[in-house]
Every structure is written in structure tokens, then in C-alpha cells.
Design an enzyme around this catalytic site. Structure first.
Site, mmCIF file in Angstrom:
data_model
loop_
_atom_site.group_PDB
_atom_site.id
_atom_site.type_symbol
_atom_site.label_atom_id
_atom_site.label_comp_id
_atom_site.label_asym_id
_atom_site.label_seq_id
_atom_site.Cartn_x
_atom_site.Cartn_y
_atom_site.Cartn_z
ATOM 1 C CG HIS A 190 -2.134 -0.962 0.783
ATOM 2 N ND1 HIS A 190 -2.171 -2.257 1.217
ATOM 3 C CD2 HIS A 190 -3.188 -0.807 -0.053
ATOM 4 C CE1 HIS A 190 -3.218 -2.855 0.689
ATOM 5 N NE2 HIS A 190 -3.852 -2.005 -0.083
ATOM 6 N NE ARG A 297 -6.348 0.089 -2.242
ATOM 7 C CZ ARG A 297 -5.812 0.213 -3.458
ATOM 8 N NH1 ARG A 297 -5.772 1.376 -4.050
ATOM 9 N NH2 ARG A 297 -5.327 -0.841 -4.078
ATOM 10 N NE ARG A 333 -11.195 -2.090 -0.747
ATOM 11 C CZ ARG A 333 -9.916 -2.339 -1.011
ATOM 12 N NH1 ARG A 333 -9.590 -3.268 -1.877
ATOM 13 N NH2 ARG A 333 -8.977 -1.657 -0.405
ATOM 14 C CD GLU A 432 -9.704 -8.386 -2.492
ATOM 15 O OE1 GLU A 432 -8.661 -7.782 -2.750
ATOM 16 O OE2 GLU A 432 -10.573 -7.941 -1.716
ATOM 17 C CG ASN A 455 -3.092 -4.833 -6.010
ATOM 18 O OD1 ASN A 455 -2.690 -4.922 -7.158
ATOM 19 N ND2 ASN A 455 -3.536 -3.701 -5.485
ATOM 20 C CG ASP A 456 -5.228 -8.841 -1.510
ATOM 21 O OD1 ASP A 456 -4.120 -9.001 -0.982
ATOM 22 O OD2 ASP A 456 -6.030 -7.962 -1.148
ATOM 23 N NE ARG A 466 -0.929 -6.176 -1.639
ATOM 24 C CZ ARG A 466 -2.141 -5.631 -1.712
ATOM 25 N NH1 ARG A 466 -3.218 -6.360 -1.442
ATOM 26 N NH2 ARG A 466 -2.315 -4.393 -2.064
ATOM 27 C CB CYS A 503 -9.867 -1.897 -8.744
ATOM 28 S SG CYS A 503 -10.259 -3.179 -7.555
HETATM 29 C C1 PEP Z 1 -6.435 -5.758 -4.766
HETATM 30 O O1 PEP Z 1 -6.276 -6.630 -3.916
HETATM 31 O O2 PEP Z 1 -6.125 -5.907 -5.971
HETATM 32 C C2 PEP Z 1 -6.979 -4.450 -4.391
HETATM 33 C C3 PEP Z 1 -7.247 -3.552 -5.308
HETATM 34 O O3 PEP Z 1 -7.157 -4.204 -3.073
HETATM 35 P P1 PEP Z 1 -5.992 -3.738 -2.094
HETATM 36 O O4 PEP Z 1 -4.782 -3.402 -2.923
HETATM 37 O O5 PEP Z 1 -6.495 -2.563 -1.339
HETATM 38 O O6 PEP Z 1 -5.783 -4.951 -1.251
HETATM 39 MG MG MG Z 2 -7.144 -6.446 -1.921
#
Ligand code: PEP
Ligand code: MG
Length: 573
Positions: A190, A297, A333, A432, A455-456, A466, A503
Site C-alpha cells: 500500500h 479504498r 469498497r 481477489e 494485488n491480492d 505481495r 482495480c
Molecule cells: C487488490 O487486492 O487488488 C486491491 C485492489 O485491493 P488492495 O490493494 O487494497 O488490497
Molecule cells: Mg485487496
């Protein structure tokens, strides 16, 4: 001596400035018996008074750069230092037990922390535990003669060098910070995501930057190629000035597309939206001509608050975003706390695997009072724009149904009370969790849309953290197994007449774009600063040329390298 340290390019751009080491000092100490209690108490008083002076300075600067509300946390710290119940107890402990001030401070603060944390029916008092912990650290540092880094006090241009930056560290960086380099972390941590939205060049995962750099060394952050150059020569500086200029020229070209729609060379339109963390990011969304917000977010609203944000506070934030987008869609979200995102005032159990633990929708469904407050605020705000809501970390259909039920209940209550709410709020989910992606065909019958959170999704599918640079070779979106899941999710949505967006950071990746266009992904949501780059690339691609690309990528390729080559081949055709 020039040193070049390789890392992961986390946020585009080049920055050159003095290094500022944001490294926590070692605060360990040994218990000692003392004979002169008065001298020990006087040492303690000195440390308290130096801490207090420091907090006054930090509070004043924070007030100027971050605002009154953010500065209040430091007033709370000063109050603890001024409270005889706390500092008096430490003095007494020194005198009664003839122990050194470090030990006395440690024992008394632990006692206060456990009392505060135990006040489960008084969230306000529970939050004070975090304040006591912070203040104790500051006084302890002064007792030990080491200094705590104070990023809020930075008053000249710097490059931050840190082992890691938490999202809340990143949120506190002021405008003198020109870039950062860290030992650990990946592109989708993040802090890296926030760096992109702040347009702050960043390199993460260097492994050794905190030992390679001394405070005050000149550092170039090359966020384009993933390197930090320590003590650069004149010719290095010149070379990077040229690179920075080329990058600025390229950005100026992209900016010409700001008011253009996102279309391919053969005239197909796809939505390019932006990801935001707070209403303050709205300006960046508008300046970059995004066609909507694909991910808000909301957990940052909770993280930047001293206690759970009220329904009214949340309503104001959501309304501001919806109104600011002027009828363009906004996907909000619901709170995604847990993993690397913590709330000091919501103590969660220590976990072995926080990313696999009690987080996101799992907390919302368990602590429904928090979830219901958020949904009510969203429902009330829905009258002011085009709202879509999605739930994070949905793993089973039951979780989605339960969340939807809570939403319907709150909606019915508001309608009964005569409150205006929109009747066309779409309800979707983040894709995710691999278990959900595999069953996308079943989910597609019940949701209004999917937003793929790569991302997840990548970390769970590849079993590769990650944020861990040592496994970044596995953490790749082009892997055929990831692409198969993405393709399945998009096709499942389309079969049921629903739309699918993305996203996760892969949505703004140049190599992914041809693959995703080939799969027919409908919406691409990314850091606002990536929107124009992707729009520019989209303009050069034709969906006709890309028709067979996705099939080849998921059926013929074995590795993610195969797929990178495949895309390059298509692009150079
Ligand atoms: C993701 O997991 O791709 C996502 C957009 O959520 P975050 O990065 O906030 O976990
Ligand atoms: Mg996520």
C-alpha cells in the site's frame, strides 16, 4: 563512491535529494538497581521535558501541514506527559523499587496499556493505549540517548530511506519528501500504491538501502527502472536530469488526451477509471481525466481518524466524492481493514498470517455495527451521484449474500424513515480470493459486477506475499494461471450480462493491457497518475489484432516470461 542499488520500481519518476533515514532506533535496555533515586528521577524528568518540547514542535508543524485534527494526536501525547498519574507513577516506581528509569517507565506504561486495552466497553479509553505506547517510545529514546525519527519535522528536500513504510507513515509525509527507497516491499504494497497517487518516485525491495546509505548522502531515486544511486557523480546527475526531462516530455504528450474518451485504434470504448484513498485524491482524478472511480479504498477514512468515523463523517466524505465526480460512476469498497492496514483504536488479535486472517468483509460481517454505519452513510450519499458498492475479500457466496442482506436491511430502514436513497445502486464484489474466482460463474448470477483485485488475487493464487521482494519472481500478473482465472471471471460476468472491471495494479500495466483488451475486460481502474499513459497506449491497439492473444496466453504459454514475449510480439507486429 557511487553505489547503485537495485530494487523494484514502485512509482514512476526521478528524484534527487539528501537521504533522510526513517529507521526506528533500538530501544532495548537492561534492568539496573540504582542507589541514587534523586539523580535517576532527575534523568527521567529531563527526558520527559525534552520529549514535551519535541512534541510541541511536531504539533505546530503538523497543524500547519496536515491540519488541526491531525495535530490533536500530539496534544493527547503531551497530556499524558503532563499527567501526574502517569509520570508520577514512574517516579514512584524508581524510588520504591530502586530501579533505573527505563525499567520503571516500561513497567508503568505496560500497566496503563493493559488497563486501557481492557476497557472493551469504552472504545475512547481503549484508543488511549496506542497513545501511551507512542509517548513511552519517545521518552525511552531520550533516556537511552538515541533519537526517534520525526518525519513531520522535515523542513528541506529529502529522499526517505526506510526499512519499510506503513500506509500511515506514507500518509504523514510532507511536501519536502521527494521520493523514497525501502529495504522491503513490492509494487502492490500500500505504500507503493500511495506513492503513485502522490506522484512520488519510489523504489522498494532493495534489501540493503538502510545500510548502504548514511543520513545526508545524496540519493537519486530512479522510480522508472527500479534503482537508487547513492553519492552520484556529476555525470550520473546529468544523465538522470535528462531521463527526468524525457519523462516529463512524455507526460506532457499524454496530458493532451485528458478530455478524450478511452478508445482503441478500431474505435472500441473501454472505461478507464481511477483508484482513490480519500476525497483529497479527487483533484488528481479530475486532472487526469478518469472516466469514473473504480475503487475508493474507504479504509483510509478509518485509518486517518482517531476513532471509528461517525455515520455523519462518512456521509460527508462519500457525498463529496459522488458530487465531485459529477454523475460519473463511483465504486466504493467497504472497509478493508486487516492485512497491512491497521486501526490503532480497533485492537485486533495478533495473527500469524494477517493477510489470511480476520480482515475486510470478515470483520464487517462479524462487527456489524461498524458495517451498518458505513452502509447507512453510503446509502444516504447515494442520492448525490452514481454510486456502486463492492465488498472486499469475498470468498464464498454466503458471505456475499450476508453482506447484501445487511445492505438491504439498512436500505429498508432508511426508506421507511423517508430518507432519500438511490434505487439504482449496483452491488458488486472484489474478485481477489481464488476460491471465488474459480466459482465466478455462480457468483455472476447474484452480483451486479466484479472488480478483479489482482494485488491480492496474485498473492493468494501464487502463494507469494505481495510485499516480499524475495518471491517477486512468482508474484507476476502474466502467469498463465492468473490469466486463466481473470479470463474465467470476465467470461462468467459477460455470460450473465454483467460487467467486469479490474482495480488491482495490473489494470495499469502496459504489458497486461493488450491481454485484458483481448479478454474484453470492461473497466480498467488504476492510480490516477497512470490513466493518461494507459489511454495513450489503448489508442494504439486494435481489438481486431488482439482477438487471439488471450487464448494463446492461457493455452500455449507455460511461464509468465512466455506471455511477456507473446505480448511484445503482438505489439511489434
Ligand atoms: C487488490 O487486492 O487488488 C486491491 C485492489 O485491493 P488492495 O490493494 O487494497 O488490497
Ligand atoms: Mg485487496
Amino acid at each position: 563512491m557511487v553505489k547503485t542499488i537495485k530494487g523494484i520500481a514502485a512509482s514512476d519518476g526521478i528524484a534527487t535529494a539528501e537521504a533522510y533515514l526513517l529507521v526506528q532506533p533500538d530501544l532495548s535496555f537492561t534492568k539496573k538497581s540504582i542507589s541514587d533515586a534523586d539523580a535517576e528521577v532527575s534523568r527521567l524528568k529531563d527526558a520527559i521535558s525534552t520529549s514535551d518540547d519535541e512534541l510541541t514542535k511536531i504539533r505546530d508543524i503538523a497543524k500547519e501541514s496536515l491540519g488541526e485534527e491531525e495535530a490533536q494526536v500530539f496534544d493527547a501525547h503531551k497530556m499524558i506527559l503532563a499527567d501526574p498519574e502517569f509520570t508520577g507513577a514512574v517516579e514512584q516506581e524508581v524510588k520504591d523499587n530502586s530501579v533505573n528509569a527505563e525499567q520503571a517507565l516500561h513497567d508503568v506504561s505496560e500497566n496503563f496499556i493493559s488497563i486501557f486495552e481492557g476497557m472493551t466497553d469504552n472504545p475512547y479509553m481503549q484508543e488511549r493505549a496506542a497513545d501511551v505506547r507512542d509517548v513511552t517510545k519517545r521518552v525511552m529514546a531520550h533516556l537511552l540517548g538515541v533519537s526517534l525519527p520525526n518525519p513531520a519535522l522535515i523542513d528541506h528536500d529529502v529522499v526517505i530511506v526506510a526499512h519499510d513504510l506503513t500506509p500511515s507513515d506514507t500518509a504523514q509525509l510532507n511536501s519536502y519528501v521527494k521520493g523514497f527507497v525501502t529495504d522491503i516491499g513490492g509494487r502492490t504494497a500500500h505504500s507503493a500504491i500511495m506513492a503513485r497517487s502522490l506522484e512520488l518516485p519510489a523504489v522498494v525491495g532493495t534489501d540493503t538501502i538502510t545500510t548502504d546509505v548514511k543520513e545526508g548522502d545524496t540519493v537519486i531515486v530512479d522510480g522508472l527502472n527500479g534503482a537508487a544511486i547513492v553519492d552520484p557523480s556529476d555525470s550520473d546527475i546529468k544523465h538522470y536530469q535528462e531521463l527526468a526531462k524525457n519523462f516529463a516530455d512524455e507526460k506532457a504528450e499524454w496530458e493532451k488526451l485528458k478530455d478524450e474518451p478511452s478508445v482503441t485504434a478500431d474505435g472500441k470504448h473501454f472505461d478507464i477509471a481511477a483508484n482513490i484513498g480519500t476525497p483529497d485524491d479527487l483533484q488528481g482524478v479530475i486532472d487526469n481525466g478518469a472516466e469514473g472511480i473504480g475503487l475508493y479504498r474507504t479504509e483510509f477514512l478509518y485509518m486517518q481518524s482517531e476513532s471509528l468515523p461517525t455515520e455523519e463523517d462518512q456521509f460527508k466524505a462519500y457525498k463529496k466524492v459522488l458530487e465531485g465526480m459529477n454523475g460519473k460512476p463511483v465504486v466504493v469498497r467497504t472497509m478493508d481493514i486487516g492485512g497491512d492496514k491497521h486501526l490503532p483504536y480497533l485492537p485486533l488479535p495478533e495473527e500469524m498470517n494477517p493477510f489470511l486472517g480476520y480482515r475486510a468483509i470478515r470483520i464487517s460481517l462479524d462487527r456489524q455495527e461498524i458495517f451498518r454505519t458505513q452502509l447507512r452513510a453510503l446509502l444516504r450519499a447515494s442520492a448525490f451521484g452514481k454510486l456502486r458498492i463492492m465488498f472486499p475479500m469475498i470468498g464464498t457466496l454466503q458471505e456475499f449474500r450476508d453482506a447484501k442482506k445487511v445492505f438491504e436491511e439498512e436500505k429498508a430502514k432508511l426508506v421507511k424513515d423517508g430518507v432519500e436513497v438511490s434505487d439504482s445502486i449496483q452491488l458488486g464484489m472484489m474478485m481477489e480470493v481464488p476460491a471465488a474466482a474459480v466459482l465466478a460463474d455462480q457468483f455472476a448470477k447474484e452480483v451486479d459486477f466484479f472488480s478483479i483485485g489482482t494485488n491480492d488475487l496474485i498473492q493468494y493464487t501464487m502463494a507469494a506475499d505481495r510485499g516480499n521482494e524475495h518471491v517477486s519472481y512468482l508474484y507476476q500478473p502474466y502467469n498463465p494461471s492468473i490469466l486463466r482465472l481473470i479470463k474465467h471471471v470476465i467470461e462468467s460476468a459477460h455470460k450473465e450480462g454483467k460487467w467486469a472491471g479490474m482495480c488491482g495494479e495490473a489494470a495499469g500495466d502496459n504489458t497486461m493491457l493488450p491481454l485484458l483488451l483481448s479478454m474484453g475486460l470492461d473497466e480498467y481502474s488504476m492510480s490516477a497518475t497512470s490513466v493518461l499513459r494507459v489511454r495513450s497506449l489503448m489508442k494504439k491497439l486494435s481489438t481486431k489484432d488482439l482477438a487471439t492473444l488471450a487464448d494463446r496466453a492461457v493455452n500455449e504459454s507455460i511461464t509468465n516470461e512466455d506471455n511477456k514475449k507473446l505480448v511484445e510480439e503482438y505489439l511489434n507486429k
